[in-house]
Design an enzyme around this catalytic site. Structure first.
Site, PDB file in Angstrom:
ATOM      1  N   HIS A   1       7.614  22.768  16.728  1.00 41.71           N
ATOM      2  CA  HIS A   1       7.921  24.154  17.107  1.00 41.71           C
ATOM      3  C   HIS A   1       8.977  24.232  18.213  1.00 41.71           C
ATOM      4  CE1 HIS A   1       4.805  23.597  20.364  1.00 41.71           C
ATOM      5  NE2 HIS A   1       5.636  24.383  21.017  1.00 41.71           N
TER       6      HIS A   1
ATOM      7  N   ASP B   1       2.705  19.299  13.857  1.00 39.79           N
ATOM      8  CA  ASP B   1       3.613  19.782  14.901  1.00 39.79           C
ATOM      9  C   ASP B   1       4.329  18.640  15.626  1.00 39.79           C
ATOM     10  OD1 ASP B   1       4.983  21.683  16.292  1.00 39.79           O
ATOM     11  OD2 ASP B   1       3.396  22.136  17.721  1.00 39.79           O
TER      12      ASP B   1
ATOM     13  N   SER C   1       5.557  21.703  26.112  1.00 45.16           N
ATOM     14  CA  SER C   1       5.404  21.296  24.716  1.00 45.16           C
ATOM     15  C   SER C   1       6.327  20.133  24.367  1.00 45.16           C
ATOM     16  CB  SER C   1       5.714  22.477  23.788  1.00 45.16           C
ATOM     17  OG  SER C   1       4.747  23.477  23.894  1.00 45.16           O
TER      18      SER C   1
END
Length: 466
Positions: A121, A151, A225
């Protein structure tokens, strides 16, 4: 003299009382004695490990110093053209305004020649990906491959010098309560280190059952992230992926993809260009008090097999409905996330030892994992899967890949027209199966157009450019 005698007597009495109290309370079999048989176990002074935050007990500095140089800042630049429908309708104006969007995140250098792992993402839809090292040097990165389900994305930069990198630890060996560090770039604050403990393992936050996260209470915020979760030796145990929050900021729960799963995905992308997922070939669910009571069994932990897939490794090894899987190799299985998390580290044709309970007896059988016939890949927001026998018979074809779903916002309006169509070729190359298509598409950039020939649900041949 009389006063002196009185003081002496008081002193003697005080000493006797003190000595007596000690004998009663603390001496052998005294009230607070460790040897007193009261039914309460009292730990000795030397019991257990020393814990605390003092530098004498635990020092994070070495792990932090190792990791901050191996975590990078990831800048995602995407561009889209915004049109004006009124100008198009009345004046035939076909132009549009190009808008640039910038997103940021983190990544971890995993090899000296510039391979970097991050979250899917973080780089999804990127026109350009810019990497900034801890020494402020910047590079343009190439997207090698992605796995949207877990992911994970793999990037590559070409640096003239050998890069410092993070080594992988065995995430299966991580223990709940173990100290960990999260390193990343929250809110564009580079080289940020936070500490916490492993709160839980094998967390599944999705209904697909494919996820198996490490949960920590290390502070993770937007921008973290794709960053590193490391142990106190600075070894990678996970890739920070998400937080659970009502506000969008850290409130005590953060999650990371275990390093064993991330490593397997990366190796697949490097070797095959796509993720190779094996399947055990069983369906069912995890046990708990309620489920066990309904099934009429005593076992309350493990994976209960409700169905075995035909021609799968599980069926060939003799597993059947009613069996309870409690261990895969040396990994204990208490939940579905335990099972799926371990299988996600394996490939088709890998052999694992399955420990299960049948009729109250524990048995062990080797199972060769099958190839996932429902293997899928994603490109430009289009998820593809292999066609089945029914598709081949219906359209009288022996090859092709089916459009399973549309996740791209730009293509959502064409969902009903595209979903279910079967792609026959991409840029005049026959789309024989998902593996071949995945390798072909991985060579294409997100901004490159591709020519697709497909059969729609009515059996008509159509050609589109995406």
């Amino acid at each position: 003299m009389k006063k002196f005698s009185t003081l002496l007597l008081v002193s003697l009495l005080s000493g006797v009382v003190t000595l007596g109290a000690y004998k009663v309370l603390f001496d052998t079999n005294g009230y607070f004695s460790n040897e007193r048989n009261s039914g309460i176990t009292v730990a000795s002074n030397s019991y257990g490990k020393r814990v605390g935050l003092s530098s004498e007990v635990l020092d994070f500095t070495d792990a932090a110093e190792k990791t901050i140089h191996n975590v990078v800042h990831v800048k995602n630049v995407s561009r889209r053209t915004v049109s004006n429908p009124i100008l198009e309708y009345f004046y035939g104006y076909k132009g549009g305004q190009t808008q640039e969007q910038v997103g940021t995140g983190s990544g971890v250098i995993i090899s000296e020649d510039g391979y970097i792992v991050t979250n899917n993402h973080v780089v999804k839809g990127a026109s350009e990906i810019e990497i900034t090292l801890n020494n402020k040097k910047t590079y343009t990165a190439k997207l090698i491959g992605t796995d949207s389900k877990m992911d994970i994305a793999l990037l590559k930069i070409d640096a003239k010098e050998k890069l410092s990198y993070t080594v992988f630890a065995n995430s299966d060996s991580v223990k709940v309560g173990e100290w960990v560090l999260a390193v990343g770039n929250p809110y564009n604050l580079t080289s940020t280190v936070t500490a916490g403990i492993v709160s839980a393992k094998a967390r599944d936050l999705d209904t697909s059952g494919i996820q198996s996260f490490i949960q920590t209470d290390a502070a993770v915020n937007p921008g973290n992230s794709g960053g590193a979760l490391v142990n106190t030796r600075g070894e990678l145990i996970g890739i920070n992926t998400m937080i659970s929050s009502m506000t969008g900021s850290y409130v005590g729960y953060s999650f990371a993809v275990p390093s064993n799963i991330a490593r397997k995905i990366i190796e697949d992308l490097m070797e095959f260009g796509n993720v190779q997922r094996g399947i055990l070939g069983v369906e069912g669910g995890e046990l708990n008090g309620i489920a066990s009571k309904e099934l009429g069994i005593a076992q309350t932990e493990g994976f209960y097999i409700n169905k075995v897939t035909q021609n799968s490794g599980a069926e060939k090894s003799g597993l059947s409905k009613g069996d309870i899987i409690i261990k895969l190799d040396e990994q204990n299985i208490a939940t579905f996330a335990d099972l799926s998390g371990y299988i996600n580290t394996k490939r088709p044709n890998d052999k694992i030892q399955v420990t299960y309970i049948r009729d109250g007896k524990t048995k062990i059988v080797p199972v060769t994992l099958s190839k996932n016939e429902f293997f899928s890949t994603e490109f430009k927001g289009i998820e593809l899967e292999n066609i089945d026998a029914a598709d081949k018979k219906k359209f009288k074809i022996d090859y092709g890949v089916k459009i399973k779903s549309i996740t791209s916002e730009n293509l959502k309006q064409y969902d009903s027209e595209l979903r279910g169509n079967i792609i026959l070729s991409i840029d005049n190359v026959k789309a024989t199966n998902i593996e071949m298509v995945s390798k072909l598409l991985n060579k294409k950039g997100e901004n490159q157009t591709v020519r697709i020939e497909m059969i729609n649900k009515n059996g008509e041949i159509i050609r589109v450019i995406i």
